[in-house]
Design a protein around this motif. Structure first.
Motif, PDB file in Angstrom:
ATOM      1  N   GLN A 182       0.834  -1.212   0.000  1.00  0.00           N
ATOM      2  CA  GLN A 182       0.000   0.000   0.000  1.00  0.00           C
ATOM      3  C   GLN A 182       0.868   1.262   0.000  1.00  0.00           C
ATOM      4  O   GLN A 182       0.645   2.198  -0.789  1.00  0.00           O
ATOM      5  N   LYS A 183       1.890   1.288   0.865  1.00  0.00           N
ATOM      6  CA  LYS A 183       2.767   2.458   0.955  1.00  0.00           C
ATOM      7  C   LYS A 183       3.605   2.615  -0.313  1.00  0.00           C
ATOM      8  O   LYS A 183       3.894   3.737  -0.746  1.00  0.00           O
ATOM      9  N   SER A 184       4.000   1.499  -0.907  1.00  0.00           N
ATOM     10  CA  SER A 184       4.764   1.545  -2.150  1.00  0.00           C
ATOM     11  C   SER A 184       3.942   2.184  -3.268  1.00  0.00           C
ATOM     12  O   SER A 184       4.456   3.009  -4.044  1.00  0.00           O
ATOM     13  N   LYS A 185       2.687   1.815  -3.342  1.00  0.00           N
ATOM     14  CA  LYS A 185       1.794   2.384  -4.361  1.00  0.00           C
ATOM     15  C   LYS A 185       1.621   3.884  -4.132  1.00  0.00           C
ATOM     16  O   LYS A 185       1.680   4.687  -5.068  1.00  0.00           O
ATOM     17  N   GLU A 186       1.408   4.271  -2.873  1.00  0.00           N
ATOM     18  CA  GLU A 186       1.256   5.691  -2.534  1.00  0.00           C
ATOM     19  C   GLU A 186       2.508   6.478  -2.937  1.00  0.00           C
ATOM     20  O   GLU A 186       2.416   7.561  -3.526  1.00  0.00           O
ATOM     21  N   ARG A 187       3.670   5.908  -2.618  1.00  0.00           N
ATOM     22  CA  ARG A 187       4.924   6.603  -2.909  1.00  0.00           C
ATOM     23  C   ARG A 187       5.095   6.818  -4.412  1.00  0.00           C
ATOM     24  O   ARG A 187       5.475   7.904  -4.855  1.00  0.00           O
ATOM     25  N   LYS A 188       4.834   5.779  -5.172  1.00  0.00           N
ATOM     26  CA  LYS A 188       4.999   5.882  -6.628  1.00  0.00           C
ATOM     27  C   LYS A 188       4.086   6.966  -7.191  1.00  0.00           C
ATOM     28  O   LYS A 188       4.502   7.773  -8.047  1.00  0.00           O
ATOM     29  N   GLU A 189       2.853   7.035  -6.728  1.00  0.00           N
ATOM     30  CA  GLU A 189       1.909   8.051  -7.211  1.00  0.00           C
ATOM     31  C   GLU A 189       2.383   9.455  -6.855  1.00  0.00           C
ATOM     32  O   GLU A 189       2.315  10.377  -7.673  1.00  0.00           O
ATOM     33  N   ILE A 190       2.879   9.628  -5.622  1.00  0.00           N
ATOM     34  CA  ILE A 190       3.356  10.943  -5.178  1.00  0.00           C
ATOM     35  C   ILE A 190       4.612  11.344  -5.961  1.00  0.00           C
ATOM     36  O   ILE A 190       4.734  12.493  -6.417  1.00  0.00           O
ATOM     37  N   GLN A 191       5.535  10.412  -6.121  1.00  0.00           N
ATOM     38  CA  GLN A 191       6.770  10.716  -6.865  1.00  0.00           C
ATOM     39  C   GLN A 191       6.468  11.086  -8.314  1.00  0.00           C
ATOM     40  O   GLN A 191       7.063  12.013  -8.859  1.00  0.00           O
ATOM     41  N   ASP A 192       5.537  10.381  -8.938  1.00  0.00           N
ATOM     42  CA  ASP A 192       5.147  10.698 -10.316  1.00  0.00           C
ATOM     43  C   ASP A 192       4.546  12.095 -10.401  1.00  0.00           C
ATOM     44  O   ASP A 192       4.826  12.853 -11.347  1.00  0.00           O
ATOM     45  N   GLU A 193       3.732  12.435  -9.407  1.00  0.00           N
ATOM     46  CA  GLU A 193       3.110  13.756  -9.392  1.00  0.00           C
ATOM     47  C   GLU A 193       4.159  14.856  -9.229  1.00  0.00           C
ATOM     48  O   GLU A 193       4.100  15.902  -9.891  1.00  0.00           O
ATOM     49  N   ILE A 194       5.140  14.609  -8.348  1.00  0.00           N
ATOM     50  CA  ILE A 194       6.225  15.582  -8.164  1.00  0.00           C
ATOM     51  C   ILE A 194       7.019  15.743  -9.456  1.00  0.00           C
ATOM     52  O   ILE A 194       7.346  16.867  -9.863  1.00  0.00           O
ATOM     53  N   GLN A 195       7.333  14.642 -10.111  1.00  0.00           N
ATOM     54  CA  GLN A 195       8.098  14.710 -11.355  1.00  0.00           C
ATOM     55  C   GLN A 195       7.340  15.462 -12.449  1.00  0.00           C
ATOM     56  O   GLN A 195       7.926  16.241 -13.207  1.00  0.00           O
ATOM     57  N   ASN A 196       6.051  15.254 -12.534  1.00  0.00           N
ATOM     58  CA  ASN A 196       5.238  15.981 -13.528  1.00  0.00           C
ATOM     59  C   ASN A 196       5.208  17.475 -13.233  1.00  0.00           C
ATOM     60  O   ASN A 196       5.313  18.312 -14.151  1.00  0.00           O
ATOM     61  N   LEU A 197       5.065  17.825 -11.963  1.00  0.00           N
ATOM     62  CA  LEU A 197       5.088  19.235 -11.586  1.00  0.00           C
ATOM     63  C   LEU A 197       6.471  19.846 -11.831  1.00  0.00           C
ATOM     64  O   LEU A 197       6.583  21.024 -12.185  1.00  0.00           O
ATOM     65  N   ASN A 198       7.507  19.044 -11.659  1.00  0.00           N
ATOM     66  CA  ASN A 198       8.858  19.547 -11.868  1.00  0.00           C
ATOM     67  C   ASN A 198       9.091  19.943 -13.327  1.00  0.00           C
ATOM     68  O   ASN A 198       9.836  20.891 -13.612  1.00  0.00           O
ATOM     69  N   LYS A 199       8.486  19.243 -14.256  1.00  0.00           N
ATOM     70  CA  LYS A 199       8.617  19.609 -15.672  1.00  0.00           C
ATOM     71  C   LYS A 199       8.080  21.025 -15.897  1.00  0.00           C
ATOM     72  O   LYS A 199       8.691  21.833 -16.604  1.00  0.00           O
ATOM     73  N   LYS A 200       6.957  21.323 -15.272  1.00  0.00           N
ATOM     74  CA  LYS A 200       6.379  22.664 -15.378  1.00  0.00           C
ATOM     75  C   LYS A 200       7.262  23.685 -14.647  1.00  0.00           C
ATOM     76  O   LYS A 200       7.440  24.820 -15.108  1.00  0.00           O
ATOM     77  N   ARG A 201       7.805  23.256 -13.517  1.00  0.00           N
ATOM     78  CA  ARG A 201       8.681  24.140 -12.740  1.00  0.00           C
ATOM     79  C   ARG A 201       9.928  24.509 -13.549  1.00  0.00           C
ATOM     80  O   ARG A 201      10.339  25.675 -13.586  1.00  0.00           O
ATOM     81  N   LEU A 202      10.542  23.531 -14.181  1.00  0.00           N
ATOM     82  CA  LEU A 202      11.752  23.785 -14.964  1.00  0.00           C
ATOM     83  C   LEU A 202      11.475  24.721 -16.134  1.00  0.00           C
ATOM     84  O   LEU A 202      12.290  25.592 -16.458  1.00  0.00           O
TER      85      LEU A 202
END
Length: 392
Positions: A337-357
């Protein structure tokens, strides 16, 4: 009559004739030796991995407060830039070692040199040691610290890996008991590239042999304004990323006798990053969403990715209090469960980072005269020689 024993070793068949009359203990001894040979081979060679090994040699004499400040402020942007590295189908692993030199508090018999940290992929530990550095007047022996790092560190033997030394300081490169040219010869023999960063005027660095120190191994010479404050660009995405970072921290499940200390260290380094600016804390959060941020020695989610990991071997008394009474089956489900949560959060951060860059690129003028720029330029230039590329 003889029996042929065959093993697969390093992609080749190894066939050993054994007499049928040989004793059982001789066969067992041979099997053990062969198993050890296989273990040595597999421990030294990971055919699916390429390493980026970076040894940072930082002058911590009195005049270098600005350099250390830049290293602290720019660590996470450097890690983030390196996390975009690609090299065919290989998994990229980052290892950073840290030395300080030129500080009067360091042992004179060692040449005023200290290995702060050997090669490590523990980004929290690297951050902790950087933030613990302090300056004090001293003697800066460039050749000596380079030679020490070459001999002490566990450099990869395979020349396909990217093996780099970065030395930063502002005194003549010629000081000390060991000639920098001899250190460069040692580096070249091991396919290690020396990059020099002079803290001061570009021409002065050339005159005091910093450029020559880099040229001897085809490295990069840079001159930076080490006293210039790091400028972090705030973006509209920062607050969301910081909120996601708090959620990300809640996916870590500590275990082992060091687990509780390590999760406290994680929070401490979040605070250290934020002490420079919210934007720097954002850079750290992005690093934590990358493949370089792994903590299998103390986090069950990362540990469970290893096929050899056995949840039954975890000592229940060394788990968080709310998990101590869970069965192995319940614990496995919780980890999933925690692994799934982490992957979703990390993906969201990476997507936002593209916009940030994209926002940062549009709203800033890149200053190439700082530690981060010097490191990234050299790493990318030398990485291309080893078939590394960078894709965001």
């Amino acid at each position: 009559m003889k029996t042929l024993y065959t093993w697969m070793l390093a992609g080749c068949l190894l066939t050993i004739p054994i007499s049928c009359q040989a004793k059982n203990d001789r066969n067992a001894e041979l099997a053990i030796k062969t198993e050890k040979t296989l273990e040595i081979y597999t421990s030294k060679t990971d055919p699916d991995t390429k390493n980026i090994q970076v040894a940072l040699l930082l002058d911590t004499s009195n005049s270098m407060d600005g350099l250390i400040d830049q290293a602290k402020a720019q660590l996470w942007e450097i890690v983030n830039e390196l996390s975009y590295a690609k090299c065919g189908h290989y998994e990229i692993k980052l290892q950073i070692a840290l030395y300080e030199y030129g500080n009067d508090r360091l042992p004179s018999q060692e040449g005023y040199i200290r290995q702060v940290l050997p090669f490590s992929d523990d980004l929290d530990e690297i951050s902790k040691e950087l933030f613990a550095l302090t300056t004090n007047g001293g003697n800066e022996y460039c050749g000596k610290v380079i030679n020490t790092s070459i001999n002490q560190l566990d450099w990869k033997k395979d020349n396909d890996h990217l093996k780099l030394i970065f030395i930063a300081g502002n005194e003549p490169f010629t000081q000390g008991p060991l000639d920098y040219k001899d250190a460069a010869i040692d580096a070249k023999e091991k396919d290690i590239t020396i990059n020099t960063i002079f803290c001061g005027n570009y021409t002065q660095g050339i005159n005091t042999k910093w450029k020559d120190g880099a040229n001897l191994t085809n490295g990069e010479y840079s001159a930076i304004d080490h006293n210039k404050e790091t400028i972090h660009i705030a973006t509209p995405y920062d607050d969301i990323i910081l909120q996601l970072n708090r959620r990300l921290n809640n996916t870590y499940i500590y275990y082992g006798n060091e687990g509780s200390k390590k999760i406290s260290l994680q929070a401490e380094q979040d605070r250290n990053a934020r002490s420079y600016s919210d934007a720097n804390a954002v850079s750290r959060a992005i690093s934590k969403s990358s493949g370089f941020y792994k903590n299998k020695s103390w986090d069950l989610v990362d540990a469970a990715e290893d096929e050899s990991f056995e949840i039954e071997e975890v000592v229940k008394e060394e788990l968080p209090i709310e998990l101590k009474e869970k069965s192995s089956k319940e614990l496995k489900q919780y980890i999933v469960q925690k692994s799934k949560e982490r992957k979703e959060i990390q993906d969201e951060i990476q997507n936002l980072n593209k916009k940030r860059l994209a926002y940062i690129k549009k709203n800033s003028k890149k200053d190439g005269a700082n530690l981060e720029a010097a490191l990234i330029k050299a790493i990318k230039t030398q990485g291309q020689r080893k078939s590394f590329s960078w894709e965001k």
